[in-house]
Design an enzyme around this catalytic site. Structure first.
Site, PDB file in Angstrom:
ATOM      1  CG  ASP A  48     -34.910-120.418  69.426  1.00 49.14           C
ATOM      2  OD1 ASP A  48     -34.332-119.324  69.368  1.00 49.14           O
ATOM      3  OD2 ASP A  48     -35.496-120.824  70.442  1.00 49.14           O
TER       4      ASP A  48
ATOM      5  CD  GLU B 226     -25.588-113.350  65.956  1.00 48.04           C
ATOM      6  OE1 GLU B 226     -26.365-114.296  66.191  1.00 48.04           O
ATOM      7  OE2 GLU B 226     -24.440-113.251  66.470  1.00 48.04           O
TER       8      GLU B 226
ATOM      9  CG  HIS C 234     -34.500-119.449  74.881  1.00 54.67           C
ATOM     10  ND1 HIS C 234     -35.785-119.919  74.751  1.00 54.67           N
ATOM     11  CD2 HIS C 234     -34.000-119.362  73.631  1.00 54.67           C
ATOM     12  CE1 HIS C 234     -36.059-120.114  73.479  1.00 54.67           C
ATOM     13  NE2 HIS C 234     -34.998-119.780  72.768  1.00 54.67           N
ATOM     14  CG  HIS C 235     -32.268-115.981  73.047  1.00 52.84           C
ATOM     15  ND1 HIS C 235     -31.140-116.603  73.528  1.00 52.84           N
ATOM     16  CD2 HIS C 235     -32.521-116.548  71.829  1.00 52.84           C
ATOM     17  CE1 HIS C 235     -30.743-117.512  72.646  1.00 52.84           C
ATOM     18  NE2 HIS C 235     -31.557-117.502  71.623  1.00 52.84           N
TER      19      HIS C 235
ATOM     20  N   GLY D 184     -15.365 -95.684  62.793  1.00 51.31           N
ATOM     21  CA  GLY D 184     -13.984 -96.060  63.054  1.00 51.31           C
ATOM     22  C   GLY D 184     -13.799 -97.273  63.932  1.00 51.31           C
TER      23      GLY D 184
ATOM     24  CG  ASP E  74      -0.610-106.806  63.064  1.00 51.88           C
ATOM     25  OD1 ASP E  74      -0.993-105.617  63.095  1.00 51.88           O
ATOM     26  OD2 ASP E  74       0.449-107.182  63.606  1.00 51.88           O
TER      27      ASP E  74
ATOM     28  CG  ASN F 234       1.597-102.377  62.305  1.00 51.63           C
ATOM     29  OD1 ASN F 234       0.866-103.055  63.030  1.00 51.63           O
ATOM     30  ND2 ASN F 234       1.145-101.377  61.576  1.00 51.63           N
TER      31      ASN F 234
ATOM     32  N   GLY G  98       0.986-104.981  66.250  1.00 48.92           N
ATOM     33  CA  GLY G  98       0.200-104.259  67.248  1.00 48.92           C
ATOM     34  C   GLY G  98      -0.591-103.120  66.662  1.00 48.92           C
TER      35      GLY G  98
ATOM     36  CD  GLU H   5      -5.655 -96.798  69.408  1.00 52.10           C
ATOM     37  OE1 GLU H   5      -5.446 -95.674  69.913  1.00 52.10           O
ATOM     38  OE2 GLU H   5      -6.766 -97.132  68.981  1.00 52.10           O
TER      39      GLU H   5
END
Length: 612
Positions: A40, A63, A145-146, A457, A488, A515, A517, A521
């Site tokens: 708004d 955003e 608001h916000h 990253g 994925d 793969n 996952g 990691e």
């Protein structure tokens, strides 16, 4: 209409509306797309944007993705700066590859802050325009608001937060100096290659401002003539210091038997590619890139290209070729961990010359204000060709291994096949991790552009960046395929932006590495840990989920799947697939712990560093 626009007849001669001034400046600087999500406090500005046919509003799903899209758009525009000027002497792609986005106060700007921080870290200029409450409401300190809802109505919380990750900020409170403030932050973004922040109160959207400033280019082209206390002009002082630095480098060059050039991120960000190319051609020197410096020049071994250097994460032949040098000229170095193989280079400081956008380092000495824009043309004139320079390592470094069509897919097979699939002028977007490391040993074709977020990253970046890359590719004036490589797990963070890609009739090829996952990691810690698992999706249902606009003439999207070598060879070798005239998703199924060799090495080293 959110607010009634006053008639332009009410403007005095030489005036324009403040919102229009912003758009005029952006258009002057090559911006043709504005990314964002309406709120708004932005709607009046959105009306002005919608009425301006020179710039297109790109409404994103959120955003954060808008900031990623702006980042990708700017990077592809930046890449155009690294090609030689055209016949008119102008460099294509817009000044410094600028992008712009619009969000609403508080909730919107906080949502995109991660993307803005990434652009700041990786030197990508984005103008972040934030629609904020009216100056009257701000002065009244009302609970709105916000806001955070605390007594006293604090309206400076978010602008204070963003000041740490933008190069300049303008908090407009009146029309009196608004145009000058807008120009100030735009110039800062262009000269530092970093994001800038602008607040636009709702009651200033149609405020009249002086339009005469628009007649003057934002970046001055005149000579440096500032008078110094010594009596010399800045130009004279700079020329004397430049000559001294050139002499120092020329002396080291003559002594060196095996010099090389390593091109890095800031050479890309500041449009120095064509200057590096002139030096390479003049000297015949071998040259290498870092992960953040890729595709600044064509990665062609016949030009002396030796590969991507990441120290201990590199192929041994590349590392050996680089680290035996007795003189390395580094252009635009960015010494982050993943860009340097966790700072493992063995090149000694005494054998290093660093050229930056604002200074030069020769061995142990620093020369401020001697930039690579000044030095590279001078060096191309004076450095003599070396007759004894060794040949570059033979590329591609990883050939396609022998195997059978029924063999399960592995990374050893995937990336050589990808190398055969890619074509000239492709824009390759790679998620940091498996995709980016898989492409390390793969020379990209002539005219290609590589987009990846190596320093910041943040997983999920690549999907939003692909939207921006696609729109920048449309502006190039010639056909360019955009190919996204994403895991994925990363895709699940931001995949809703594929809806925006469909909405605007864009046609990327998305190669999804499934793969099951977070493999990067798993290789660092927890190979079987539940925290590295993700929800398993039926990716064949993704494209049908998103409906193109009524009347769209874009071909329906297509889904492909490959879990064996033969299936992938057939898909990548199919001319209809290669044409990329529709959005298409190729799901490549790989083992949970299968990864490129460089990623295995990264996992081992990172595990050691983190445990220490």
């Amino acid at each position: 209409m959110y607010a009634r626009a006053p008639s332009a007849d009410n403007l005095a001669s030489g005036q324009t509306f403040l919102a229009q001034y912003i758009l005029d400046r952006l258009v002057q600087l090559g911006v043709k797309q504005l990314f964002g999500v309406p709120g708004d406090f932005t709607l009046s500005f959105n009306d002005v944007i919608e009425q301006d046919t020179r710039i297109r509003w790109i409404g994103c799903c959120n955003e954060l993705n808008a900031s990623y899209a702006a980042d990708g758009y700017a990077r592809v525009k930046q890449a155009q700066l690294n090609r030689a000027p055209d016949e008119s002497g102008k460099i294509q792609g817009g000044v410094r590859g600028l992008a712009a986005m619009v969000t609403t106060f508080g909730v919107g700007e906080l949502s995109c802050m991660n993307g803005i921080a990434g652009a700041y870290a990786e030197r990508v200029p984005i103008i972040h325009i934030v629609g904020v409450p009216s100056t009257k409401l701000q002065k009244g300190h009302v609970i709105l608001h916000h806001t955070l809802g605390d007594v006293g109505g604090r309206f400076d919380v978010f602008k204070n937060a963003t000041s740490e990750m933008t190069c300049a900020q303008a908090y407009l409170s009146s029309a009196e100096n608004a145009a000058a403030e807008i120009d100030r932050i735009l110039l800062a973004a262009l000269t530092t290659a970093r994001p800038a922040y602008l607040t636009l109160p709702t009651d200033l959207v149609y405020a009249p401002v002086d339009a005469s400033r628009l007649q003057k280019p934002l970046i001055p082209s005149g000579p440096l003539d500032e008078r110094l206390p010594t009596g010399k002009t800045l130009k004279q002082e700079t020329e004397e210091r430049l000559a001294f630095v050139v002499d120092q480098i020329e002396r080291l060059w003559e002594q060196a038997e095996d010099p090389i050039i390593i091109v890095d991120a800031c050479a890309v960000r500041f449009g120095a590619g064509h200057l590096v190319e002139d030096l390479v051609k003049a000297t015949g020197v071998r040259w290498f890139v870092t992960p953040m410096g890729r595709t600044i020049l064509d990665e062609d071994p016949s030009t002396g290209f030796g590969g991507t250097y990441v120290a201990q994460l590199s192929d041994e032949r590349i590392r050996g070729a680089v680290e035996k040098t007795d003189l390395a000229i580094m252009v635009g170095a960015m010494r982050s961990d993943l860009n340097t193989g966790l700072w493992s280079s063995k090149i000694e400081t005494k054998n290093i010359i660093e050229l930056h956008s604002n200074c030069t380092l020769v061995q142990y000495a620093t020369y401020d204000k001697i930039s690579f824009h000044l030095l590279l043309p001078a060096l191309a004139r004076v450095l003599k060709r070396k007759s004894s320079i060794p040949a570059s390592p033979t590329l591609p470094l990883v050939p396609l291994p022998a195997g059978q069509p029924a063999d399960n897919l592995t990374h050893d097979v995937l990336w050589p096949l990808v190398g055969q699939y890619l074509r000239e002028r492709d824009i390759v977007v790679a998620e940091v991790g498996t995709a980016a490391f898989g492409l390390l040993t793969l020379p990209l074709p002539k005219g290609a552009t590589f987009v990846s977020q190596v320093l910041w990253g943040c997983i999920g970046f690549s999907v939003g960046a692909t939207l921006g890359a696609l729109l920048a590719a449309q502006e190039a004036g010639f056909s360019r395929r955009v190919v996204l490589f994403v895991g994925d797990g990363s895709a699940q963070l931001t995949v809703q932006e594929v809806a925006t890609i469909v909405r605007y009739g864009l046609t990327p090829t998305i190669v999804l590495l499934n793969n099951e996952g977070y493999t990067i990691e798993r290789l660092i810690n927890g190979p079987t840990a539940e925290y590295n698992d993700i929800s398993l999706w039926d990716w064949s249902k993704l494209l049908p989920l998103f409906t193109p606009p009524s009347g769209s003439t874009t071909k329906p999207g297509a889904y492909f799947s490959a879990s064996t070598r033969g299936e992938l060879e057939a898909i990548l070798g199919d001319e209809d697939f290669a044409r990329s005239d529709r959005i298409q998703l190729l799901e490549v199924k790989l083992g949970r712990l299968d990864a490129p060799k460089a990623l295995y090495r990264l996992g081992e080293v990172t595990r050691q560093v983190n445990s220490a």
